[in-house]
Write a protein that holds these residues in place. Structure first.
Motif, mmCIF file in Angstrom:
data_model
loop_
_atom_site.group_PDB
_atom_site.id
_atom_site.type_symbol
_atom_site.label_atom_id
_atom_site.label_comp_id
_atom_site.label_asym_id
_atom_site.label_seq_id
_atom_site.Cartn_x
_atom_site.Cartn_y
_atom_site.Cartn_z
ATOM 1 N N GLY A 140 0.670 -1.693 0.002
ATOM 2 C CA GLY A 140 0.217 0.172 0.209
ATOM 3 C C GLY A 140 0.852 1.451 0.190
ATOM 4 N N ARG A 141 1.862 1.341 -0.237
ATOM 5 C CA ARG A 141 2.894 2.370 0.111
ATOM 6 C C ARG A 141 2.987 3.137 -1.639
ATOM 7 N N LEU A 142 2.740 4.327 -1.351
ATOM 8 C CA LEU A 142 2.391 5.693 -1.866
ATOM 9 C C LEU A 142 3.617 5.515 -3.018
ATOM 10 N N LEU A 143 3.826 4.594 -3.873
ATOM 11 C CA LEU A 143 4.962 5.206 -4.967
ATOM 12 C C LEU A 143 5.592 6.331 -5.950
ATOM 13 N N SER A 144 4.962 6.587 -6.252
ATOM 14 C CA SER A 144 4.901 8.229 -6.919
ATOM 15 C C SER A 144 3.166 9.053 -7.166
ATOM 16 N N GLU A 145 3.419 10.340 -7.602
ATOM 17 C CA GLU A 145 2.237 10.629 -7.851
ATOM 18 C C GLU A 145 1.873 11.692 -8.974
ATOM 19 N N HIS A 146 1.059 11.834 -9.781
ATOM 20 C CA HIS A 146 1.003 12.901 -11.118
ATOM 21 C C HIS A 146 0.060 13.531 -10.941
ATOM 22 N N LYS A 147 0.215 15.185 -11.317
ATOM 23 C CA LYS A 147 -0.867 16.145 -11.248
ATOM 24 C C LYS A 147 -1.487 16.347 -12.500
ATOM 25 N N GLU A 148 -2.643 17.132 -13.011
ATOM 26 C CA GLU A 148 -3.023 17.181 -13.865
ATOM 27 C C GLU A 148 -4.160 18.302 -13.734
ATOM 28 N N THR A 149 -3.974 18.998 -14.876
ATOM 29 C CA THR A 149 -4.643 19.835 -15.265
ATOM 30 C C THR A 149 -6.418 18.736 -15.805
ATOM 31 N N GLU A 150 -7.500 19.526 -16.561
ATOM 32 C CA GLU A 150 -8.824 18.756 -16.591
ATOM 33 C C GLU A 150 -7.786 18.553 -18.194
ATOM 34 N N ALA A 151 -7.636 19.590 -18.407
ATOM 35 C CA ALA A 151 -7.284 19.853 -20.386
ATOM 36 C C ALA A 151 -6.245 18.637 -20.146
#
Length: 124
Positions: A102-113
């Motif tokens: 269950g470890r968070l490995l990575s995260e990516h954020k994006e706008t809706e477009a």
């Protein structure tokens, strides 16, 4: 985990899965598996305690970024859950969790477009 705990947990998870599928259908959440996925194998991995359930990881993702669930995938080869939440900050948060612990490995954020463009281009 003892056999009794596993049995008790299984009794709880099954109804949660039914609820999750119902919520997914009503909310537009997409739960995707790779083509030719062996769902029995995934179930067996969970039953043996080798991976956490999707429900557990969705809870973790929602705790990190409250918002609307958009998508959840399991990469069966690497045992990584990809969970996407449309957050209260109006960004799409794609989070990658190790399915084993269950470890968070990575995260990516994006706008809706950006998110819509990427997913339309990829055929998702």
């Amino acid at each position: 985990m003892t056999q009794a705990q596993n049995t008790a947990r299984t009794g709880i998870v099954s109804p949660l899965r039914v609820v999750l599928v119902a919520v997914a259908m009503l909310s537009g959440l997409v739960i995707v598996s790779p083509a030719g996925a062996d769902h029995n194998q995934v179930f067996e991995l969970h039953q043996r305690g080798e991976i956490l359930s999707l429900v557990e990881l969705i809870d973790r993702a929602q705790a990190i970024h409250p918002g609307q669930m958009v998508e959840a995938r399991l990469d069966e080869e690497d045992l990584v859950y990809e969970i996407t939440v449309y957050g209260e900050d109006d960004l799409y948060h794609e989070m990658y969790f190790d399915a084993r612990d269950g470890r968070l490995l990575s995260e990516h954020k994006e706008t809706e477009a950006s998110f819509r463009s990427d997913h339309h281009h990829n055929g998702d």
